[in-house]
Design a protein around this motif. Structure first.
Motif, short mmCIF file in Angstrom:
data_model
loop_
_atom_site.label_atom_id
_atom_site.label_comp_id
_atom_site.label_asym_id
_atom_site.label_seq_id
_atom_site.Cartn_x
_atom_site.Cartn_y
_atom_site.Cartn_z
N UNK A 185 -125.63 -43.92 -53.14
CA UNK A 185 -125.59 -42.94 -52.04
C UNK A 185 -126.91 -42.18 -51.96
N UNK A 186 -127.46 -41.79 -53.12
CA UNK A 186 -128.71 -41.04 -53.14
C UNK A 186 -129.85 -41.86 -52.51
N UNK A 187 -129.90 -43.16 -52.85
CA UNK A 187 -130.94 -44.03 -52.30
C UNK A 187 -130.78 -44.18 -50.79
N UNK A 188 -129.53 -44.33 -50.35
CA UNK A 188 -129.29 -44.47 -48.90
C UNK A 188 -129.72 -43.20 -48.18
N UNK A 189 -129.41 -42.04 -48.77
CA UNK A 189 -129.82 -40.77 -48.16
C UNK A 189 -131.36 -40.68 -48.11
N UNK A 235 -131.55 -55.10 -53.63
CA UNK A 235 -130.27 -54.52 -54.07
C UNK A 235 -130.52 -53.19 -54.78
N UNK A 236 -129.78 -52.20 -54.37
CA UNK A 236 -129.91 -50.87 -54.94
C UNK A 236 -129.09 -50.82 -56.22
N UNK A 237 -129.76 -50.49 -57.32
CA UNK A 237 -129.06 -50.48 -58.61
C UNK A 237 -128.27 -49.18 -58.78
#
Lengths: 324, 255
Positions: free
Chosen positions: B242-246, B233-235
């Motif tokens: 959004x930054x992590x997905x990019x 899970x992205x915190x």
């Protein structure tokens, strides 16, 4: 009455469905436990050629012009005769458009217990058991396969189809059964799937939307993101049934199977019917406010932020990254 | 043309499902039941056919929490006859074989030309209702149907196969059809019209016969699946997510 296990072969236009090999793989263990043999039951017309790689001890082949294409009445009619003549311990079907209704009709007609949605079947000390998945995969149910005869429908996921293929062509035994045709259901023709503007099964980045997208206007945001990524939008059944996306964009059991590099699942719960169509994706990122959603069992990365808050930010950041 | 739509209420999967102390059934004390999603499509298809050909549409349901709302809302959409089987409720450990027998008895009395039913429900453990019901009342069955045209005592149906392939079949009436999708999205009905239906339409309450659950398995245990490897899970808030997905997309050369 015998201890044999039967698997009813599902085939469509000259091709055996993967679920049949899954059922054969499951049945192999059952036959070892029951002490019976494993028979694939093939119904068709001039279809002996399909028997070659079925991983069974033998193939019981019922050939009749009325079985050239699937027809629930004709399948149920032929299987009624086969099962009544020499009842096996278990008959396995796919939990599919063909298998589910054939098994249901037979259960009521022959008064045989039916266990549906089995993901695995097992045997211990000769006792046969099942594990079924219900409630969209959120609940599992375990029990004994009722004696003396059980009908079973299998869902994919637990067994690999390769395990159900045989290295040696099994013996094919032609039966003398012919379906008693009541003429109430007639097969006319196949209608080819609609050809869409984009074939989603050949797109490397898919932005998939589910019920969580909430309304048709929000689908536009997903389109915008897909465009920024050079990908395409697809969706789960509820979105297509609402008319928000054309059927050519549906992923899942009755839609397309996709294996993109990236599958961005937005507001998709991950019901088994959907996962069946996308589990081969290289990287799945899921966004869903329900942290218990089964999609997080399939995805490598996930977030429970509201996708409607995330989408505009994500579009902006993707566009910025592209420009940078 | 007279059409009957037997419906089933099922647990709302948006809610947390809990297993009760017996370990073989869901804890119903907090369980919210909703109309099975594909039953909404069966109902919509029945209304479309009624509008095209005249006749009546009837809905049959067992009793239970939320059933009256479902029935009155279908009346507000155009259903003529609301039948509620009393004395038994959804959640009473009734399997589909039992419900199919109960609904079958009503269908035999109503003698409809067509029975439209959702092709499946997510809690079916002993097969779906449609083929069981069809066999009990001696009618033919075709499921996974997403299109129905009626002419001269028979209907032409579109049956879905995997990959978007469709089989066109003819079915002699009377028949039971398992609906996967109606030809139009289920219609919306304003709450004011449902309230009005509550005042003007009456429920036809009929006592359910003794249930016969023969034909289903016995449940030894019920449990939640072991969570294998869950997603990382992205915190953070939407900016950080959004930054992590990019970043992830960047690693694959997608941005």
């Amino acid at each position: 009455m015998n201890q044999d296990i039967h698997v009813v072969v599902e085939h469509l236009r000259g091709q055996v469905a993967d679920i049949t090999y899954v059922a054969l793989a499951a049945a192999r263990g059952l036959a070892a436990g029951s002490g019976g043999s494993l028979a694939a039951v093939l119904l068709g017309h001039n279809d002996e050629g399909l028997a070659g790689d079925l991983g069974a001890d033998r193939v019981l082949y019922i050939d009749d012009p009325a079985l050239a294409d699937f027809n629930p009445e004709h399948y149920a009619g032929a299987l009624t005769e086969l099962i009544s003549a020499d009842p096996p311990r278990c008959v396995l079907f796919g939990d599919t458009s063909m298998g589910a209704e054939t098994a249901g009709i037979l259960s009521a007609r022959l008064d045989l217990p039916l266990v549906s949605r089995c993901r695995s079947v097992d045997t211990a000390n000769g006792a046969l058991s099942f594990v079924s998945q219900i409630c969209g995969g959120k609940i599992l149910v375990e029990g004994a396969l009722p004696e003396p005869v059980s009908l079973v429908t299998m869902v994919p996921g637990h067994y690999q189809p390769e395990e159900g293929r045989g290295a040696v062509a099994p013996e094919v035994i032609q039966t003398s059964i012919s379906p008693r045709v009541a003429g109430r259901v007639t097969f006319n023709a196949y209608l080819e799937p609609a050809v869409g503007d984009i074939d989603i099964s050949s797109v490397s980045v898919l932005v998939a939307v589910g019920r969580g997208i909430a309304n048709e206007d929000n689908v536009e945001m997903a389109e915008e993101l897909a465009e920024a990524l050079g990908g395409a939008v697809c969706g789960s059944r509820p979105v297509v049934d609402q008319g928000w996306l054309p059927t050519t964009r549906m992923v899942g059991k009755s839609g397309k199977r996709v294996k993109p590099d990236v599958y961005l699942a937005l507001g998709i719960s991950g019901a088994p019917e959907h996962v069946e169509g996308m589990s081969g994706s290289e990287l799945t990122i899921a966004v869903n406010t329900d942290v218990g959603a089964p999609i997080f069992d399939v995805a490598q990365y996930g977030s429970d932020v509201d996708l409607l808050d995330l989408l505009p930010v994500l579009i902006e950041q993707v566009q910025a990254a592209k420009e940078g | 043309m007279n059409i009957v739509v037997p419906v089933k209420l099922v647990p709302d999967l948006v809610e947390d499902l809990e297993i009760d102390e017996s370990g073989i059934t869901l804890d119903t004390s907090w369980l919210r039941l909703i109309l099975n999603e594909v039953d909404e499509h069966a109902l919509e298809q029945a209304l479309l056919l009624k509008e095209a050909h005249g006749g009546t549409a009837s809905v049959i349901s067992l009793d239970g929490e939320g059933v009256d709302d479902v029935l009155f809302s279908s009346a507000a959409k155009g259903v003529d006859h609301l039948i509620k089987l009393t004395g038994l409720e959804f959640g009473d450990d009734l399997n589909n074989h039992a419900v199919a027998r109960l609904y079958g008895a009503i269908v035999e009395r109503l003698e409809p030309e067509l029975v439209l039913i959702g092709v499946q429900a997510h809690n079916d453990l002993d097969g779906s209702l449609g083929p069981l019901l069809a066999e009990y009342v001696g009618m033919p069955y075709v499921g996974y149907v997403s299109g129905i045209t009626v002419t001269d005592g028979k209907c032409r149906v579109l049956k879905e196969y995997p990959g978007g392939l469709i089989a066109e079949m003819d079915v002699v009436l009377p028949a039971v059809l398992g609906v996967q999708a109606a030809e139009a999205p289920p219609r919306y009905v304003a709450i004011s019209r449902i309230r009005q239906a509550m005042k003007t339409v009456s429920l036809d309450e009929q006592a359910a016969a003794d249930p016969d659950s023969g034909g289903g398995p016995t449940i030894d245990s019920m449990f939640k699946p072991e969570t294998g490897e869950r997603a990382t899970m992205i915190a953070g808030d939407e900016e950080e997510v959004a930054a992590k997905i990019v970043d992830l997309l960047g690693e694959l050369g997608k941005v």
